[in-house]
Design a protein around this motif. Structure first.
Motif, PDB file in Angstrom:
ATOM      1  N   PRO A  45       0.824  -1.210   0.000  1.00  0.00           N
ATOM      2  CA  PRO A  45       0.000   0.000   0.000  1.00  0.00           C
ATOM      3  C   PRO A  45       0.861   1.265   0.000  1.00  0.00           C
ATOM      4  O   PRO A  45       2.054   1.191   0.297  1.00  0.00           O
ATOM      5  CB  PRO A  45      -0.788  -0.129   1.310  1.00  0.00           C
ATOM      6  N   PRO A  46       0.286   2.412  -0.338  1.00  0.00           N
ATOM      7  CA  PRO A  46       1.072   3.650  -0.389  1.00  0.00           C
ATOM      8  C   PRO A  46       1.514   4.089   1.001  1.00  0.00           C
ATOM      9  O   PRO A  46       1.011   3.611   2.020  1.00  0.00           O
ATOM     10  CB  PRO A  46       0.088   4.653  -1.006  1.00  0.00           C
ATOM     11  N   ARG A  47       2.484   4.989   1.022  1.00  0.00           N
ATOM     12  CA  ARG A  47       2.986   5.560   2.267  1.00  0.00           C
ATOM     13  C   ARG A  47       2.669   7.042   2.286  1.00  0.00           C
ATOM     14  O   ARG A  47       3.002   7.766   1.342  1.00  0.00           O
ATOM     15  CB  ARG A  47       4.500   5.339   2.360  1.00  0.00           C
ATOM     16  N   LEU A  48       2.036   7.504   3.351  1.00  0.00           N
ATOM     17  CA  LEU A  48       1.646   8.910   3.434  1.00  0.00           C
ATOM     18  C   LEU A  48       2.794   9.838   3.838  1.00  0.00           C
ATOM     19  O   LEU A  48       3.001  10.874   3.208  1.00  0.00           O
ATOM     20  CB  LEU A  48       0.468   9.078   4.394  1.00  0.00           C
ATOM     21  N   PRO A  49       3.559   9.534   4.891  1.00  0.00           N
ATOM     22  CA  PRO A  49       4.655  10.445   5.262  1.00  0.00           C
ATOM     23  C   PRO A  49       5.801  10.357   4.263  1.00  0.00           C
ATOM     24  O   PRO A  49       5.859   9.472   3.417  1.00  0.00           O
ATOM     25  CB  PRO A  49       5.089   9.925   6.646  1.00  0.00           C
ATOM     26  N   GLY A  50       6.730  11.294   4.387  1.00  0.00           N
ATOM     27  CA  GLY A  50       7.893  11.298   3.507  1.00  0.00           C
ATOM     28  C   GLY A  50       8.761  12.517   3.766  1.00  0.00           C
ATOM     29  O   GLY A  50       8.428  13.375   4.600  1.00  0.00           O
ATOM     30  N   VAL A  51       9.854  12.614   3.029  1.00  0.00           N
ATOM     31  CA  VAL A  51      10.824  13.685   3.244  1.00  0.00           C
ATOM     32  C   VAL A  51      10.237  15.050   2.904  1.00  0.00           C
ATOM     33  O   VAL A  51      10.229  15.969   3.738  1.00  0.00           O
ATOM     34  CB  VAL A  51      12.096  13.413   2.414  1.00  0.00           C
ATOM     35  N   LEU A  52       9.733  15.216   1.684  1.00  0.00           N
ATOM     36  CA  LEU A  52       9.184  16.520   1.303  1.00  0.00           C
ATOM     37  C   LEU A  52       7.921  16.841   2.090  1.00  0.00           C
ATOM     38  O   LEU A  52       7.622  18.013   2.351  1.00  0.00           O
ATOM     39  CB  LEU A  52       8.894  16.556  -0.195  1.00  0.00           C
TER      40      LEU A  52
END
Length: 374
Positions: free
Chosen positions: A121-128
């Motif tokens: 499944p997709p991931r909501l958090p991230g660097v940008l």
């Protein structure tokens, strides 16, 4: 796409080349670290310091992302205008943060958007996404809070986050900050994000998770304090010495705090924030002393400066171009050199080629005066 210089002017009217160049060093470091991780997955051992610490600990790779957050705060301060608290400025801040978050989501889901069934499944958090949130909060607070108030708020966030990390895990699980996933902060990631997080499983968490955003905001606020200092227009040598002193103090306090509150990038612990912020501010002081002198001419097309003036373009390009790391052509230098110099040194060859390939179009944009403004 916009044209024109990206250096941020301080109150004295100088161009802070130091900030652009330090940002460029950080961008180059980010590309190197990410490329090294990609090469490791394909070919085996690389230099450990170019990889993130598995949990508690601190490597050269762990300096990169927090440096961006610190410099977000510095940039907010040195580029602030008189109307920063107005309605129009607020809309600009929110719109820019939203664009950063959107770009982060799109880049993080390139493969998922191409094939829903294979990647997910997709991931909501991230660097940008984290950079966008920190930018929005710090940019909105900066014109509304004085230096002392922001320093106090940063301290409250760091100490308060320590307390949150020590909250017992619901359900009776033992809290152990030295073990991945066995803490309240990771439990919140599992409860709020579900499977839409980076590390799956019953002890899963996200290194850019929900509560970890609080100390990240504190890091941005600490950056605004350094930026405040640069805005005063003090003599370069004096300002550089005081920045270096503040950086050393942050390093010492972060290391000392780390004895009881471990230095963990995956949790973005308060000790990690102070250590990484201290390193960034120390380097900023050194860069300020050397590159912001009146006798240092400005340049375009230089290696670190090009990356620093077009950081978002470099980030996007390296994410999109990362596919080529899996190609046979990129692995040829490794295969040629490994029998001669060993896998760790040989692994640097495809990394260096990849960094150069990303830099070339960014340098061309710099020569032409093209800068991607989000």
């Amino acid at each position: 796409m916009a044209t024109g210089p990206r250096d941020a002017p301080d109150r004295a009217g100088r161009r802070l080349r130091s900030l652009d160049l330090l940002r460029g060093v950080t961008v180059a470091g980010m590309i190197t670290v990410n490329a090294t991780a990609g090469v490791q997955r394909l070919d085996g051992p690389v230099f450990p310091t170019l990889l993130h610490a598995e949990w508690a600990g601190f490597t050269l790779a762990d300096t990169v992302f927090p440096a961006f957050l610190t410099m977000v705060g510095v940039s907010i301060a040195v580029s602030a205008r008189g109307d920063a608290a107005g309605a129009a400025a607020t809309r600009r801040v929110i719109a820019r943060a939203a664009r950063l978050i959107l770009i982060g989501l799109l880049l993080g889901h390139m493969f998922f958007l191409a094939d829903f069934t294979r990647f997910g499944p997709p991931r909501l958090p991230g660097v940008l996404q984290r950079i966008g949130i920190v930018f929005a909060v710090c940019a909105l607070l900066y014109p509304r809070m004085g230096t002392r108030a922001r320093a106090i708020l940063a301290g409250v966030l760091l100490v308060g986050y320590w307390g949150l990390c020590l909250v017992p895990v619901p359900g009776g699980g033992a809290t152990d900050l030295w073990v991945p996933g066995r803490n309240f902060v990771s439990w919140v990631d599992r409860a709020v994000l579900g499977s839409w997080r980076y590390v799956k499983g019953p002890a899963g968490f996200d290194p850019e998770g929900v509560l970890g955003t609080l100390p990240a905001i504190a890091q941005g606020l600490l950056g605004t304090l350094a930026g405040d200092y640069l805005r005063r227009g003090l003599p370069v040598r004096r300002a550089a010495q005081r920045l270096a002193g503040a950086g050393l103090a942050g390093i010492v306090v972060g290391l000392a705090w780390g004895l009881v509150f471990p230095i963990v990038k995956g949790l973005w612990t308060s000790s990690f924030v102070l250590l990484s912020t201290g390193i960034t501010v120390l380097l900023l002081g050194a860069f300020h002393a050397w590159f912001d002198r009146d006798d240092r001419p400005a340049r375009t097309g230089d290696f670190f400066g090009s990356f620093g003036r077009n950081a978002i373009a470099a980030y996007v390009l390296h994410e999109v171009a990362s596919l080529i790391l899996t190609g046979d052509a990129m692995q040829l230098p490794f295969r040629w050199l490994a029998p001669v110099v060993g896998t760790q040194v040989a692994a640097l060859a495809p990394v260096a080629v990849f960094v150069a390939l990303v830099w070339w179009p960014i340098a061309y944009m710099d020569w032409r005066g093209w800068y991607l403004r989000v």
